[in-house]
Design a protein around this motif. Structure first.
Motif, PDB file in Angstrom:
ATOM      1  N   PRO A  14      25.283  30.525  43.519  1.00 25.96           N
ATOM      2  CA  PRO A  14      25.973  31.397  44.481  1.00 25.96           C
ATOM      3  C   PRO A  14      26.882  32.386  43.753  1.00 25.96           C
ATOM      4  CG  PRO A  14      26.081  29.119  45.181  1.00 25.96           C
ATOM      5  CD  PRO A  14      25.531  29.109  43.785  1.00 25.96           C
ATOM      6  N   ALA A  15      26.890  33.630  44.218  1.00 23.40           N
ATOM      7  CA  ALA A  15      27.668  34.662  43.530  1.00 23.40           C
ATOM      8  C   ALA A  15      28.140  35.702  44.528  1.00 23.40           C
ATOM      9  CB  ALA A  15      26.833  35.315  42.438  1.00 23.40           C
ATOM     10  N   LEU A  16      29.236  36.359  44.189  1.00 24.08           N
ATOM     11  CA  LEU A  16      29.806  37.403  45.024  1.00 24.08           C
ATOM     12  C   LEU A  16      30.480  38.432  44.141  1.00 24.08           C
ATOM     13  CD1 LEU A  16      30.034  37.847  48.136  1.00 24.08           C
ATOM     14  CD2 LEU A  16      32.368  36.976  47.972  1.00 24.08           C
ATOM     15  N   PHE A  17      30.273  39.705  44.471  1.00 24.41           N
ATOM     16  CA  PHE A  17      30.897  40.817  43.762  1.00 24.41           C
ATOM     17  C   PHE A  17      31.977  41.395  44.668  1.00 24.41           C
ATOM     18  CE2 PHE A  17      30.140  43.843  40.215  1.00 24.41           C
ATOM     19  CZ  PHE A  17      31.074  44.787  40.547  1.00 24.41           C
ATOM     20  N   ILE A  18      33.241  41.327  44.214  1.00 28.21           N
ATOM     21  CA  ILE A  18      34.360  41.804  45.037  1.00 28.21           C
ATOM     22  C   ILE A  18      34.751  43.202  44.578  1.00 28.21           C
ATOM     23  CG2 ILE A  18      36.766  41.444  45.703  1.00 28.21           C
ATOM     24  CD1 ILE A  18      34.859  38.444  44.660  1.00 28.21           C
ATOM     25  N   SER A  19      34.573  44.188  45.452  1.00 28.18           N
ATOM     26  CA  SER A  19      34.898  45.567  45.118  1.00 28.18           C
ATOM     27  C   SER A  19      35.836  46.135  46.182  1.00 28.18           C
ATOM     28  CB  SER A  19      33.613  46.402  44.997  1.00 28.18           C
ATOM     29  OG  SER A  19      33.900  47.677  44.461  1.00 28.18           O
ATOM     30  N   ALA A  20      35.968  47.466  46.202  1.00 25.58           N
ATOM     31  CA  ALA A  20      36.919  48.115  47.108  1.00 25.58           C
ATOM     32  C   ALA A  20      36.647  49.620  47.111  1.00 25.58           C
ATOM     33  CB  ALA A  20      38.355  47.857  46.656  1.00 25.58           C
ATOM     34  N   PRO A  21      37.243  50.357  48.041  1.00 19.40           N
ATOM     35  CA  PRO A  21      37.111  51.815  48.001  1.00 19.40           C
ATOM     36  C   PRO A  21      37.913  52.447  46.871  1.00 19.40           C
ATOM     37  CG  PRO A  21      37.750  51.042  50.189  1.00 19.40           C
ATOM     38  CD  PRO A  21      37.941  49.903  49.244  1.00 19.40           C
ATOM     39  N   SER A  22      38.982  51.741  46.393  1.00 16.22           N
ATOM     40  CA  SER A  22      39.839  52.342  45.378  1.00 16.22           C
ATOM     41  C   SER A  22      40.646  51.258  44.685  1.00 16.22           C
ATOM     42  CB  SER A  22      40.804  53.355  46.024  1.00 16.22           C
ATOM     43  OG  SER A  22      41.710  52.670  46.874  1.00 16.22           O
ATOM     44  N   SER A  23      41.287  51.642  43.592  1.00 16.36           N
ATOM     45  CA  SER A  23      42.254  50.753  42.955  1.00 16.36           C
ATOM     46  C   SER A  23      43.418  50.507  43.916  1.00 16.36           C
ATOM     47  CB  SER A  23      42.779  51.378  41.662  1.00 16.36           C
ATOM     48  OG  SER A  23      41.738  51.536  40.720  1.00 16.36           O
ATOM     49  N   GLY A  24      44.083  49.365  43.767  1.00 14.41           N
ATOM     50  CA  GLY A  24      45.236  49.057  44.588  1.00 14.41           C
ATOM     51  C   GLY A  24      44.914  48.479  45.948  1.00 14.41           C
ATOM     52  N   SER A  25      43.636  48.200  46.219  1.00  8.84           N
ATOM     53  CA  SER A  25      43.246  47.671  47.527  1.00  8.84           C
ATOM     54  C   SER A  25      43.465  46.173  47.642  1.00  8.84           C
ATOM     55  CB  SER A  25      41.770  47.989  47.813  1.00  8.84           C
ATOM     56  OG  SER A  25      41.535  49.375  47.807  1.00  8.84           O
ATOM     57  N   GLY A  26      43.553  45.485  46.478  1.00  5.62           N
ATOM     58  CA  GLY A  26      43.770  44.045  46.500  1.00  5.62           C
ATOM     59  C   GLY A  26      42.620  43.233  45.940  1.00  5.62           C
ATOM     60  N   LYS A  27      41.757  43.849  45.133  1.00  4.04           N
ATOM     61  CA  LYS A  27      40.594  43.134  44.574  1.00  4.04           C
ATOM     62  C   LYS A  27      41.015  41.906  43.772  1.00  4.04           C
ATOM     63  CE  LYS A  27      38.888  46.518  42.108  1.00  4.04           C
ATOM     64  NZ  LYS A  27      39.806  47.629  42.384  1.00  4.04           N
ATOM     65  N   THR A  28      42.006  42.086  42.903  1.00  2.00           N
ATOM     66  CA  THR A  28      42.388  40.987  42.018  1.00  2.00           C
ATOM     67  C   THR A  28      42.954  39.816  42.801  1.00  2.00           C
ATOM     68  OG1 THR A  28      42.856  42.544  40.224  1.00  2.00           O
ATOM     69  CG2 THR A  28      43.769  40.330  40.017  1.00  2.00           C
ATOM     70  N   SER A  29      43.838  40.092  43.760  1.00  2.00           N
ATOM     71  CA  SER A  29      44.443  38.998  44.524  1.00  2.00           C
ATOM     72  C   SER A  29      43.399  38.262  45.354  1.00  2.00           C
ATOM     73  CB  SER A  29      45.577  39.527  45.411  1.00  2.00           C
ATOM     74  OG  SER A  29      45.117  40.529  46.281  1.00  2.00           O
TER      75      SER A  29
ATOM     76  N   ILE B 226      29.948  31.967  41.089  1.00  2.00           N
ATOM     77  CA  ILE B 226      30.263  33.083  40.195  1.00  2.00           C
ATOM     78  C   ILE B 226      30.914  34.187  41.022  1.00  2.00           C
ATOM     79  CG2 ILE B 226      29.285  34.958  38.808  1.00  2.00           C
ATOM     80  CD1 ILE B 226      27.148  33.005  37.850  1.00  2.00           C
ATOM     81  N   LEU B 227      32.062  34.651  40.562  1.00  2.00           N
ATOM     82  CA  LEU B 227      32.749  35.787  41.178  1.00  2.00           C
ATOM     83  C   LEU B 227      32.859  36.905  40.153  1.00  2.00           C
ATOM     84  CD1 LEU B 227      35.718  33.886  42.897  1.00  2.00           C
ATOM     85  CD2 LEU B 227      33.620  34.693  44.000  1.00  2.00           C
TER      86      LEU B 227
END
Length: 432
Positions: A5-20, A86-87
């Protein structure tokens, strides 16, 4: 072929909260006994430190430029053989950069979830989410996460207009107390945050409370050709590596490579005034020497030991902050000048604005290497560059590589797996 199982966490821009969000998912699973492997897209030393603490395992880079397709494929396949999940955390916005997060997700068939800062929108959330979903047909979206939601009513508004094939996975409430401290354009290093584990548990609690029913982590097939082992070119060589809050910018893959080449790694902390270990070569990685200049300067033996290293023609690699620590003088952001080790002629000045950022490719005498640059200081040195890097995206950053005896120094953070033979040749016998 291995499935995980795997997931790719992205966002429209930096500062959206991907890391948290990535860290919250990792900690949520890890504290339930799951084996989680987390990767970070692109060059970064700060987010991976947070992700390592969240998952309990080193976070590696996935970068199609620095490491190449086969290297990234190998890393994912190795992780899939041992992991329950996997993340992969993206970089910047989903389609930003070349190669982009979308390129990486499409290349390896990783399902994408975008984290969108919903703090200043309502129904437009769905328009943005579906726009990201439909922009590229080769990128599969598994859902969307709303971050910094103001209230349950706000969360219900965000649902309006979302198509059935793009579910709202979670609506995370706005909680300023869960924000991590930042420095320059990134987070403060994990090892400088004594309350980090409590913070990660709070993130995991928030994630579990906000998670809507129906999230399923899709299994992904990972395949990689069995790579032949590297020859033990550094067998019997002892490499001393500075590692602490002043010299913390180290790719785990770099350490793996040195060990695979047969080197014995000896870590030491200049900030704790530990002596340079008995070694055949040394490496001062990047970090924040400007924040610890007085402590480094008062080290009773380090400057002399490094000078003796160079006098004996033993290889010494200094990258970015490691290079700054070897200069005659370093002026910090407050304008205070500090005497440094004096092994490399020159002075540097830390400024409030970014001086250089970008991927880099450079030709060492031993062969080409890849890496990246990111720094806020400027350097004035009489040394002439041995070589100068280029930016694959045509950016202005073009870092110099300096050589003085067996000392090799640059603002570049090198990615050793991009050319194992060149790295081995330097650490085996640096040019004098």
């Amino acid at each position: 072929m291995t499935s995980c199982p795997a997931l790719f966490i992205s966002a429209p821009s930096s500062g959206s909260g991907k890391t948290s969000v990535t860290a919250a998912i990792a900690r949520s699973h890890a504290r339930r006994g799951k084996h989680v492997r987390v990767f970070k897209t692109g060059p970064d030393f700060l987010d991976p430190g947070i992700l390592e603490r969240a998952s309990g395992r080193p976070a590696y880079q996935l970068d199609l430029f620095m490491g190449g397709f086969a290297h990234c494929q190998q890393l994912l396949a190795e992780a899939a053989r041992e992991a329950d999940l996997i993340l992969v955390e993206g970089v910047m916005g989903l389609f930003d950069g070349n190669p982009s997060s979308a390129d990486l997700a499409a290349t390896f068939g990783l399902p994408v979830v975008c984290v969108i800062d919903a703090s200043s929108m309502a129904q437009t959330f769905a328009a943005l989410a579906t726009g990201l979903q439909r922009f590229r047909a080769d990128v599969h979206h598994a859902g969307v996460i709303a971050n910094r939601v103001g209230s349950p009513g706000h969360g219900r508004m965000l649902l309006e207009g979302l198509p059935a094939d793009l579910p709202l996975i979670a609506a995370l409430p706005r909680q300023p107390q869960l924000s991590l401290p930042e420095r320059h354009l990134g987070l403060v290093q994990a090892l400088e945050q004594p309350e980090l584990d409590a913070q990660l548990d709070a993130w995991a609690d928030a994630w579990e409370a906000a998670l809507r029913p129906g999230l399923a982590f899709c299994p992904v097939e990972f395949h990689a050709e069995l790579e032949p082992p590297l020859p033990p070119l550094l067998q019997g060589r002892r490499i001393a590596i500075a590692r602490d809050a002043a010299f913390g910018f180290i790719y785990p893959a770099n350490l793996d490579l040195l060990r695979e080449l047969g080197a014995e790694l000896r870590f030491f902390s200049p900030l704790r005034h530990e002596p340079l270990p008995d070694c055949d070569a040394a490496w001062l990685p990047g970090g924040y020497p400007e924040l610890h200049a007085e402590t480094l300067r008062s080290h009773p033996t380090l400057a002399a030991a490094l000078a003796a290293q160079v006098a004996a023609a033993k290889p010494l690699l200094a990258e970015c902050g490691g290079m700054l620590a070897l200069l005659d003088e370093l002026t910090d952001a407050a304008g205070k000048a500090h005497r440094m080790a004096g092994l490399m002629p020159g002075r540097a000045h830390v400024q409030p604005r970014l001086a250089a950022l970008g991927l880099q490719s450079i030709d060492w005498p031993e062969g080409p290497l890849r890496g990246h640059t990111f720094h806020y200081s400027t350097l004035d040195t009489p040394l002439q560059p041995l070589a100068r890097a280029t930016n694959p995206n045509g950016g202005k950053a073009a870092e110099a590589l300096y050589q003085q005896g067996s000392l090799r120094a640059s603002y570049l953070h090198h990615y050793f797996p991009s050319n194992p033979q060149a790295v081995a040749a330097f650490f085996l016998n640096a040019p004098a």
